[in-house]
Write an enzyme that holds these catalytic residues in place. Structure first.
Site, PDB file in Angstrom:
ATOM      1  N   HIS A 154     -63.107 -30.636 -27.435  1.00 16.44           N
ATOM      2  CA  HIS A 154     -63.333 -31.430 -28.639  1.00 16.44           C
ATOM      3  C   HIS A 154     -63.308 -32.921 -28.274  1.00 16.44           C
ATOM      4  O   HIS A 154     -62.381 -33.390 -27.635  1.00 16.44           O
ATOM      5  CB  HIS A 154     -62.228 -31.107 -29.659  1.00 16.44           C
ATOM      6  CG  HIS A 154     -62.292 -31.907 -30.908  1.00 16.44           C
ATOM      7  ND1 HIS A 154     -61.177 -32.444 -31.498  1.00 16.44           N
ATOM      8  CD2 HIS A 154     -63.336 -32.253 -31.712  1.00 16.44           C
ATOM      9  CE1 HIS A 154     -61.506 -33.081 -32.606  1.00 16.44           C
ATOM     10  NE2 HIS A 154     -62.822 -32.984 -32.754  1.00 16.44           N
ATOM     11  N   HIS A 193     -65.540 -43.142 -30.616  1.00 18.81           N
ATOM     12  CA  HIS A 193     -64.711 -42.371 -31.534  1.00 18.81           C
ATOM     13  C   HIS A 193     -64.671 -43.088 -32.874  1.00 18.81           C
ATOM     14  O   HIS A 193     -63.917 -44.036 -33.061  1.00 18.81           O
ATOM     15  CB  HIS A 193     -63.297 -42.203 -30.980  1.00 18.81           C
ATOM     16  CG  HIS A 193     -62.574 -41.026 -31.556  1.00 18.81           C
ATOM     17  ND1 HIS A 193     -62.473 -40.814 -32.909  1.00 18.81           N
ATOM     18  CD2 HIS A 193     -61.946 -39.982 -30.970  1.00 18.81           C
ATOM     19  CE1 HIS A 193     -61.793 -39.700 -33.127  1.00 18.81           C
ATOM     20  NE2 HIS A 193     -61.465 -39.168 -31.956  1.00 18.81           N
TER      21      HIS A 193
END
Length: 356
Positions: free
Chosen positions: A50, A100
């Site tokens: 992930h 991110h």
């Protein structure tokens, strides 16, 4: 000598590199096991990292926005075969980058540089099939994404499906290897892939369970995306992606729960462990999950549960990594020069975009 040989190989034209990959018989294994070569792509469980590019180590000041302790190359060498990443537009450079949530929070570089890293590993490992899942935070077009793939020199080994929706029977790993189409690419979301048919809209082929879990008892096999119709998704031939990572609630944010991580990623033992959750989903689906997506893949180790699902008892060609939880975490991020107020703000921003 080996490093020099690999460098020379990378300088070859794409067609010659492809021929080398197709004709290399240095290993009889596919994805670390000879038992998997004749299995269909969708009849195997692929371990997924992930947010693969977002690393929590000294290079990022042990950023709490990092979901892995090791970089993508290490992940692949250790047995990870699904890489997820978030794609954002860097407001400073205008380039598509792997960031991110925001490139001001955690910027892992341009998309093409990350794809080049994956390509380098694939060239060096010609009997391996890898899947990429891009979260399209930039809302980039297929053309724009394809330009990054082409610049990275990796588009020539991308698999193009024969159908534009769920496929009942996918090629075997050996077929994908022999055909030189060892990279499968899904994008969430991409409604129009005109001009780049190898970029598959994720939710035409895959369904996911919930990723918003804050307690070990929260894990469920019920479909969450693209909708909650589990039986309908299975009946349509969609592949199950099992999200299995845990968050912890703080006052203003959620962050990966590393305190419980050794149980979350474990092959057995303890509430909410990966092995039991995978067994439950296998029972409910009537088949193994095609993908299992975890944070900090090395802890557990998560690969043990995936090997059991695949019936692999003697994997080959993997490079072992430490199964420990990294000792530095939030304190490392703060000591790296991030003020407490900015640290809290970054965490809040991170929480808003924490989905894969």
């Amino acid at each position: 000598m080996l490093a020099k040989s690999l460098q020379m190989l990378l300088l070859l034209p794409a067609t010659l590199r492809l021929a080398f990959a197709q004709n290399s018989n240095s290993s009889t294994s596919c994805n670390n096991s000879p038992d998997l070569c004749q299995r269909a792509y969708n009849n195997i469980t692929h371990l997924g990292a992930h947010d693969s590019p977002f690393v929590r180590d000294a290079s990022t000041g042990y950023s709490v926005s990092g979901n892995q302790y090791y970089n993508t190359t290490v992940q692949l060498s250790a047995g990870v075969r699904l890489l997820s990443a978030q794609v954002q537009t860097n407001s400073s450079s205008g380039q598509l980058s792997v960031c991110h949530t925001s490139c001001s929070l955690l910027n892992a570089g341009t998309l093409r540089s990350w794809l080049q890293e994956v390509n380098t590993w694939l060239v060096a490992n010609p009997n391996e099939v890898v899947t990429i899942l891009l979260v399209n935070g930039a809302s980039a077009s297929a053309t724009a994404l394809a330009a990054e793939y082409e610049a990275a020199g990796i588009s020539n080994i991308a698999y193009t499906p024969t159908r534009t929706s769920a496929i009942e029977q996918w090629p075997t790993l050996q077929n994908l290897i022999n055909n030189g189409t060892r990279l499968l690419n899904f994008v969430a979301s991409l409604t129009d892939n005109t001009g780049a048919s190898y970029l598959m809209n994720e939710f035409d082929y895959i369904f996911e369970n919930s990723y918003q879990n804050t307690a070990p008892t929260d894990f469920s096999c019920t479909a969450n995306r693209p909708d909650s119709n589990t039986s309908g998704a299975l009946g349509a031939g969609m592949m199950p992606l099992m999200n299995h990572f845990l968050y912890v609630n703080e006052t203003l944010f959620e962050m990966p729960n590393t305190t419980y991580l050794a149980t979350t990623n474990a092959p057995s033992g303890g509430v909410g462990n990966l092995g039991d959750a995978a067994t439950q989903c296998t029972s409910e689906y009537g088949r193994v999950p095609t993908f299992v997506l975890v944070d900090f893949f090395n802890v557990g180790p998560a690969i043990s549960a995936v090997d059991r699902l695949n019936g692999v008892t003697a994997p080959t060609g993997r490079t072992a990594v430490s199964t420990a939880v990294a000792s530095a975490s939030t304190s490392g991020a703060m000591s790296a020069g991030v003020g407490k107020g900015m640290f809290m703000l970054c965490l809040t921003i991170w929480a808003i975009g924490r989905s894969i």
